[in-house]
Design an enzyme around this catalytic site. Structure first.
Site, PDB file in Angstrom:
ATOM      1  N   TYR A  55       0.828  -1.223   0.000  1.00 45.09           N
ATOM      2  CA  TYR A  55       0.000   0.000   0.000  1.00 45.09           C
ATOM      3  C   TYR A  55       0.859   1.269   0.000  1.00 45.09           C
ATOM      4  O   TYR A  55       0.417   2.307  -0.503  1.00 45.09           O
ATOM      5  CB  TYR A  55      -1.025  -0.038   1.148  1.00 45.09           C
ATOM      6  CG  TYR A  55      -2.139  -1.002   0.796  1.00 45.09           C
ATOM      7  CD1 TYR A  55      -3.072  -0.678  -0.177  1.00 45.09           C
ATOM      8  CD2 TYR A  55      -2.193  -2.271   1.361  1.00 45.09           C
ATOM      9  CE1 TYR A  55      -4.060  -1.579  -0.564  1.00 45.09           C
ATOM     10  CE2 TYR A  55      -3.178  -3.184   0.994  1.00 45.09           C
ATOM     11  CZ  TYR A  55      -4.116  -2.826   0.028  1.00 45.09           C
ATOM     12  OH  TYR A  55      -5.079  -3.713  -0.363  1.00 45.09           O
ATOM     13  N   GLN A  88     -15.414   1.261  -5.589  1.00 44.10           N
ATOM     14  CA  GLN A  88     -14.598   0.187  -5.001  1.00 44.10           C
ATOM     15  C   GLN A  88     -13.138   0.632  -4.966  1.00 44.10           C
ATOM     16  O   GLN A  88     -12.297  -0.063  -4.413  1.00 44.10           O
ATOM     17  CB  GLN A  88     -14.719  -1.080  -5.846  1.00 44.10           C
ATOM     18  CG  GLN A  88     -16.124  -1.632  -5.901  1.00 44.10           C
ATOM     19  CD  GLN A  88     -16.246  -2.691  -6.991  1.00 44.10           C
ATOM     20  OE1 GLN A  88     -15.944  -3.859  -6.775  1.00 44.10           O
ATOM     21  NE2 GLN A  88     -16.663  -2.287  -8.173  1.00 44.10           N
ATOM     22  N   ASN A  89     -12.854   1.769  -5.592  1.00 44.15           N
ATOM     23  CA  ASN A  89     -11.461   2.209  -5.709  1.00 44.15           C
ATOM     24  C   ASN A  89     -10.977   2.827  -4.407  1.00 44.15           C
ATOM     25  O   ASN A  89     -11.723   3.518  -3.710  1.00 44.15           O
ATOM     26  CB  ASN A  89     -11.312   3.215  -6.844  1.00 44.15           C
ATOM     27  CG  ASN A  89     -11.677   2.613  -8.179  1.00 44.15           C
ATOM     28  OD1 ASN A  89     -11.766   1.386  -8.290  1.00 44.15           O
ATOM     29  ND2 ASN A  89     -11.902   3.439  -9.178  1.00 44.15           N
ATOM     30  N   VAL A  90      -9.692   2.594  -4.139  1.00 46.49           N
ATOM     31  CA  VAL A  90      -9.114   3.151  -2.923  1.00 46.49           C
ATOM     32  C   VAL A  90      -8.360   4.450  -3.244  1.00 46.49           C
ATOM     33  O   VAL A  90      -7.735   5.041  -2.377  1.00 46.49           O
ATOM     34  CB  VAL A  90      -8.211   2.114  -2.213  1.00 46.49           C
ATOM     35  CG1 VAL A  90      -9.036   0.893  -1.797  1.00 46.49           C
ATOM     36  CG2 VAL A  90      -7.036   1.679  -3.095  1.00 46.49           C
ATOM     37  N   ASP A  91      -8.425   4.879  -4.521  1.00 48.38           N
ATOM     38  CA  ASP A  91      -7.782   6.151  -4.893  1.00 48.38           C
ATOM     39  C   ASP A  91      -8.702   7.324  -4.548  1.00 48.38           C
ATOM     40  O   ASP A  91      -9.836   7.134  -4.103  1.00 48.38           O
ATOM     41  CB  ASP A  91      -7.370   6.143  -6.376  1.00 48.38           C
ATOM     42  CG  ASP A  91      -8.570   6.101  -7.338  1.00 48.38           C
ATOM     43  OD1 ASP A  91      -9.514   6.898  -7.152  1.00 48.38           O
ATOM     44  OD2 ASP A  91      -8.555   5.281  -8.286  1.00 48.38           O
ATOM     45  N   HIS A 106     -14.316   0.005  -0.330  1.00 49.10           N
ATOM     46  CA  HIS A 106     -13.157  -0.816   0.043  1.00 49.10           C
ATOM     47  C   HIS A 106     -12.069  -0.015   0.749  1.00 49.10           C
ATOM     48  O   HIS A 106     -10.930  -0.454   0.815  1.00 49.10           O
ATOM     49  CB  HIS A 106     -12.589  -1.521  -1.205  1.00 49.10           C
ATOM     50  CG  HIS A 106     -13.528  -2.539  -1.786  1.00 49.10           C
ATOM     51  ND1 HIS A 106     -13.422  -3.048  -3.059  1.00 49.10           N
ATOM     52  CD2 HIS A 106     -14.625  -3.144  -1.239  1.00 49.10           C
ATOM     53  CE1 HIS A 106     -14.401  -3.925  -3.275  1.00 49.10           C
ATOM     54  NE2 HIS A 106     -15.145  -3.982  -2.197  1.00 49.10           N
ATOM     55  N   GLY A 180     -16.482   0.480 -15.266  1.00 45.82           N
ATOM     56  CA  GLY A 180     -15.143  -0.091 -15.105  1.00 45.82           C
ATOM     57  C   GLY A 180     -14.956  -1.041 -13.941  1.00 45.82           C
ATOM     58  O   GLY A 180     -13.975  -0.916 -13.214  1.00 45.82           O
ATOM     59  N   THR A 181     -15.877  -1.973 -13.798  1.00 48.78           N
ATOM     60  CA  THR A 181     -15.660  -3.010 -12.776  1.00 48.78           C
ATOM     61  C   THR A 181     -16.005  -4.362 -13.345  1.00 48.78           C
ATOM     62  O   THR A 181     -17.002  -4.500 -14.074  1.00 48.78           O
ATOM     63  CB  THR A 181     -16.474  -2.750 -11.485  1.00 48.78           C
ATOM     64  OG1 THR A 181     -16.402  -3.921 -10.647  1.00 48.78           O
ATOM     65  CG2 THR A 181     -17.920  -2.395 -11.745  1.00 48.78           C
ATOM     66  N   SER A 182     -15.211  -5.373 -12.998  1.00 50.60           N
ATOM     67  CA  SER A 182     -15.445  -6.721 -13.512  1.00 50.60           C
ATOM     68  C   SER A 182     -16.561  -7.420 -12.743  1.00 50.60           C
ATOM     69  O   SER A 182     -16.955  -8.521 -13.115  1.00 50.60           O
ATOM     70  CB  SER A 182     -14.157  -7.545 -13.417  1.00 50.60           C
ATOM     71  OG  SER A 182     -13.769  -7.651 -12.066  1.00 50.60           O
TER      72      SER A 182
END
Ligand code: OAD
Length: 235
Positions: A55, A88-91, A106, A180-182
């Site tokens: 991280y 869901q992005n941690v950015d 997340h 943009g998520t699977s």
């Protein structure tokens, strides 16, 4: 006229054109790293130094990138709609682009908290969470309760504390947009099911997405191009 509500669920693909790698595409992060080693509870217990390094690297990379046109177009939807971004992005690229309501399912890589800071009252103990920006965290760095600092990330094997909030947002939405998520990781992948009957669901992703629902319209494009098409459809 009251504004319509849009719930936007995003994944790594929305940040791909900013230069952040996705997880499961060819050459994605999980090709080089085992998520069970660097992003799981067991991995953290086995080798916290490895998890901190992973991280630290993400934070360092994030320092160098900027929001792209897709993040900006999502932010600009706020001019005409009530917009909640569930990422869901941690950015932090949605916030940097100007989105004002962002739920990080997340966690956030620019934040840390000490281990063992949960209690019955506030579960996640947000009061111990703090911003570290793009700095490194090392073994031996401690929080207010004297315990080792850990990334403010939902590791595999942990509950997703913001899920209830996300379900509430999706169930009240007039439009659901997924970018943009699977849709491989639950419970986030099942969120769209909480959309009420008849709610249109748009998906922007250049690849197939495992979502078989008659309400879905798939815009098979990268996020920046797909967002331009989406804005043209709904405005
Ligand atoms: P994935 O890597 O699983 O999926 C990325 C998706 O983005 C795929 O469907 C790609 O086709 C799509 N994609 C790639 N480039 C794109 C572009 N330029 N524009 C639009 N879409 C593009 O990432 P997520 O679904 O976000 O969790 O992964 C979910 C979770 O798994 C992450 O939050 C992370 C990971 O393990 C944790 O670490 C807790």
């Amino acid at each position: 006229m009251t504004k319509r509500r849009i719930a936007v669920l995003t994944g790594a693909g929305v940040s791909a054109e900013s230069g952040l790698g996705t997880y499961r595409d060819n050459g994605g992060l999980w090709d080089s790293y085992d998520p069970m080693e660097v992003a799981s509870v067991e991995g953290w217990m086995r080798n916290p130094g490895l998890v901190l390094d992973f991280y630290n690297m993400q934070r360092d990379k994030l320092r160098t990138v900027s929001p792209n046109e897709a993040h900006r177009l999502i932010a600009s939807l706020e001019e005409d709609f009530i917009v909640d971004v569930i990422t869901q992005n941690v950015d932090n690229l949605h916030e940097k682009a100007g989105s004002t309501h962002v739920v990080h399912l997340h966690g956030e890589v620019t934040k840390v908290r000490p281990e063992n800071c949960c209690n019955d009252e506030d579960g996640f103990s947000e009061k111990y969470v703090f911003d570290i920006g793009y700095d490194k965290v090392c073994l031996g760095d401690k929080g207010a309760n004297g315990a080792q600092l850990r990334p403010h990330i939902v590791f595999f094997g942990e509950a997703v504390p913001k899920m209830e909030r996300a379900i509430d947002i999706v169930s009240r939405a007039d439009i659901v947009l997924i970018v943009g998520t699977s849709l491989q990781v639950y419970p986030a992948a099942g969120l769209y099911r909480y959309a009420s009957a008849g709610t249109p669901i748009y998906i922007i992703d250049p690849s197939d997405v495992p979502l078989y629902d008659p309400r879905v319209r798939h815009i098979r494009k990268v996020a920046t191009e797909g967002m331009k098409e989406f804005v043209g459809i709904i405005k």
